[in-house]
Design a protein around this motif. Structure first.
Motif, PDB file in Angstrom:
ATOM      1  N   LYS A 169       0.843  -1.189   0.000  1.00 49.26           N
ATOM      2  CA  LYS A 169       0.000   0.000   0.000  1.00 49.26           C
ATOM      3  C   LYS A 169       0.879   1.239   0.000  1.00 49.26           C
ATOM      4  O   LYS A 169       1.907   1.276   0.673  1.00 49.26           O
ATOM      5  N   GLN A 170       0.460   2.233  -0.764  1.00 49.90           N
ATOM      6  CA  GLN A 170       1.210   3.480  -0.763  1.00 49.90           C
ATOM      7  C   GLN A 170       0.900   4.223   0.535  1.00 49.90           C
ATOM      8  O   GLN A 170      -0.245   4.540   0.830  1.00 49.90           O
ATOM      9  N   LYS A 171       1.940   4.511   1.304  1.00 50.81           N
ATOM     10  CA  LYS A 171       1.747   5.079   2.640  1.00 50.81           C
ATOM     11  C   LYS A 171       1.840   6.596   2.673  1.00 50.81           C
ATOM     12  O   LYS A 171       1.542   7.206   3.684  1.00 50.81           O
ATOM     13  N   GLN A 172       2.289   7.179   1.565  1.00 47.07           N
ATOM     14  CA  GLN A 172       2.424   8.628   1.552  1.00 47.07           C
ATOM     15  C   GLN A 172       2.228   9.135   0.139  1.00 47.07           C
ATOM     16  O   GLN A 172       2.329   8.397  -0.827  1.00 47.07           O
ATOM     17  N   GLU A 173       1.914  10.435   0.018  1.00 49.52           N
ATOM     18  CA  GLU A 173       1.693  11.041  -1.293  1.00 49.52           C
ATOM     19  C   GLU A 173       2.948  10.900  -2.149  1.00 49.52           C
ATOM     20  O   GLU A 173       4.059  11.092  -1.678  1.00 49.52           O
ATOM     21  N   ASN A 174       2.751  10.532  -3.398  1.00 51.10           N
ATOM     22  CA  ASN A 174       3.870  10.351  -4.317  1.00 51.10           C
ATOM     23  C   ASN A 174       3.578  11.148  -5.577  1.00 51.10           C
ATOM     24  O   ASN A 174       2.524  10.990  -6.191  1.00 51.10           O
ATOM     25  N   SER A 175       4.518  12.025  -5.961  1.00 53.88           N
ATOM     26  CA  SER A 175       4.287  12.878  -7.122  1.00 53.88           C
ATOM     27  C   SER A 175       4.141  12.064  -8.401  1.00 53.88           C
ATOM     28  O   SER A 175       3.491  12.495  -9.356  1.00 53.88           O
ATOM     29  N   GLY A 176       4.756  10.877  -8.427  1.00 52.69           N
ATOM     30  CA  GLY A 176       4.652  10.029  -9.611  1.00 52.69           C
ATOM     31  C   GLY A 176       3.317   9.322  -9.705  1.00 52.69           C
ATOM     32  O   GLY A 176       2.837   9.021 -10.799  1.00 52.69           O
ATOM     33  N   MET A 177       2.705   9.035  -8.549  1.00 51.51           N
ATOM     34  CA  MET A 177       1.397   8.381  -8.498  1.00 51.51           C
ATOM     35  C   MET A 177       0.526   9.123  -7.499  1.00 51.51           C
ATOM     36  O   MET A 177       0.417   8.721  -6.339  1.00 51.51           O
ATOM     37  N   PRO A 178      -0.114  10.234  -7.907  1.00 53.84           N
ATOM     38  CA  PRO A 178      -0.966  10.999  -6.989  1.00 53.84           C
ATOM     39  C   PRO A 178      -2.027  10.110  -6.354  1.00 53.84           C
ATOM     40  O   PRO A 178      -2.608   9.244  -7.008  1.00 53.84           O
ATOM     41  N   THR A 179      -2.274  10.303  -5.056  1.00 49.70           N
ATOM     42  CA  THR A 179      -3.153   9.418  -4.293  1.00 49.70           C
ATOM     43  C   THR A 179      -4.540   9.282  -4.911  1.00 49.70           C
ATOM     44  O   THR A 179      -5.090   8.176  -5.010  1.00 49.70           O
ATOM     45  N   ARG A 180      -5.114  10.388  -5.350  1.00 50.60           N
ATOM     46  CA  ARG A 180      -6.475  10.340  -5.905  1.00 50.60           C
ATOM     47  C   ARG A 180      -6.527   9.494  -7.171  1.00 50.60           C
ATOM     48  O   ARG A 180      -7.406   8.644  -7.341  1.00 50.60           O
ATOM     49  N   ALA A 181      -5.583   9.731  -8.081  1.00 51.31           N
ATOM     50  CA  ALA A 181      -5.543   8.971  -9.328  1.00 51.31           C
ATOM     51  C   ALA A 181      -5.233   7.503  -9.062  1.00 51.31           C
ATOM     52  O   ALA A 181      -5.816   6.607  -9.686  1.00 51.31           O
ATOM     53  N   LEU A 182      -4.336   7.253  -8.120  1.00 51.12           N
ATOM     54  CA  LEU A 182      -3.972   5.873  -7.795  1.00 51.12           C
ATOM     55  C   LEU A 182      -5.169   5.114  -7.238  1.00 51.12           C
ATOM     56  O   LEU A 182      -5.415   3.961  -7.610  1.00 51.12           O
ATOM     57  N   SER A 183      -5.927   5.733  -6.359  1.00 48.82           N
ATOM     58  CA  SER A 183      -7.103   5.077  -5.771  1.00 48.82           C
ATOM     59  C   SER A 183      -8.092   4.681  -6.860  1.00 48.82           C
ATOM     60  O   SER A 183      -8.699   3.600  -6.812  1.00 48.82           O
ATOM     61  N   LYS A 184      -8.264   5.559  -7.850  1.00 49.35           N
ATOM     62  CA  LYS A 184      -9.188   5.275  -8.944  1.00 49.35           C
ATOM     63  C   LYS A 184      -8.709   4.086  -9.766  1.00 49.35           C
ATOM     64  O   LYS A 184      -9.495   3.200 -10.134  1.00 49.35           O
ATOM     65  N   VAL A 185      -7.404   4.047 -10.052  1.00 49.59           N
ATOM     66  CA  VAL A 185      -6.848   2.933 -10.824  1.00 49.59           C
ATOM     67  C   VAL A 185      -6.994   1.625 -10.062  1.00 49.59           C
ATOM     68  O   VAL A 185      -7.446   0.606 -10.606  1.00 49.59           O
TER      69      VAL A 185
END
Length: 287
Positions: A169-185
């Motif tokens: 799980k991504q534990k922190q905001e990542n500029s390469g994979m923004p949290t909002r976009a990642l959640s949608k994917v």
């Protein structure tokens, strides 16, 4: 310690470059590789720090991947092998386009290969692969930069795959994979599998839900050339579809396979390391 002449030359060239990196403050002290000579003086080891990506704490102990150079006196070539730990098994394969190298078969050491770039470092004008040394415009600076670039790209790819496969799980905001976009994917992906081939290709298969018929994804990733060679997507409708040709999917495949530069925000090299995620994000936004 007494090294064979080619390894002495290689060590001198690499150490001079690393000293220049320190002097020029091209990065933090921990960002600069280390150079060691093996206990038996039969090899030179370049230790490259793996950059912190994603969930790792910036205060964590520095983790290195090792590249070992040796000299084959029978064939008069420098051979090299990389550690397979930390997802770096394909690190040295085709570091430069066309420089595919040859295995060190004279000593029955199939885990070692010889490339034009490592012979260049050793002062040998050998070109074991298809590329001619004069065509490659090599320099020690270019070789070290390419190795560092490859390590960073492979570390980023390993993180992307771990997140998209839901193994981590991504534990922190990542500029390469923004949290909002990642959640949608992640909410649309399922049945993720991975398979590697001997030629450095990883095939990812997954299913993605859409507003209509689900689609199946097959993604071929060139582990040795990522992201210079972008992952190639093949998209098809589920079994519920009876279409032989889907124009919408064909256009989408073309966009994410050929127009990849338009998918990546930012123009710096590091932004390109996240191309795989942006391709998946594009599929989600389009279906």
């Amino acid at each position: 310690r007494s090294l064979p002449a080619p390894l002495y030359t290689l060590h001198h060239q690499l150490q001079s470059r690393l000293d220049a990196m320190h002097a020029a403050s091209e990065g933090e002290e921990s960002d600069v590789p280390l150079l060691e000579i093996t206990n038996k003086s039969n090899g030179v080891v370049l230790r490259i720090p793996i950059p912190v990506v994603g969930n790792q704490s910036s205060s964590s102990m520095v983790v290195y991947t090792n590249i070992k150079f040796e000299y084959d006196s029978k064939m008069d070539i420098v051979t090299v092998r990389s550690s397979s730990e930390h997802g770096m098994g394909e690190l040295i394969g085709e570091l430069f386009p066309g420089d595919t190298g040859v295995l060190d078969i004279s000593n029955n050491k199939s885990d070692r290969a010889s490339y034009s770039w490592c012979n260049y470092l050793g002062g040998l004008h050998a070109s074991p692969g298809e590329r001619n040394l004069s065509e490659m415009q090599l320099s020690t600076k270019v070789v070290v930069r390419s190795l560092l670039r490859r390590v960073r790209a492979m570390a980023s790819l390993k993180h992307i795959l771990a997140i998209l496969s839901k193994k981590e799980k991504q534990k922190q905001e990542n500029s390469g994979m923004p949290t909002r976009a990642l959640s949608k994917v992640l909410s649309r992906l399922s049945n993720w599998t991975e398979e590697d081939t001997e030629d450095g290709i990883r095939t990812v298969s997954a299913e993605m839900t859409t507003n209509s018929i689900p689609v199946s994804l097959q993604v071929n990733i060139n582990l040795r050339r990522y992201p210079a060679v972008p992952p190639k997507f093949k998209i098809s409708r589920g079994e519920q579809s009876n279409q032989l040709y889907d124009e919408e999917l064909a256009e989408l495949e073309k966009r994410i396979n050929q127009d990849v530069d338009k998918l990546v925000p930012g123009t710096d090299e590091a932004s390109c390391d996240w191309i795989l995620f942006h391709q998946f994000n594009c599929v989600v936004d389009s279906l």
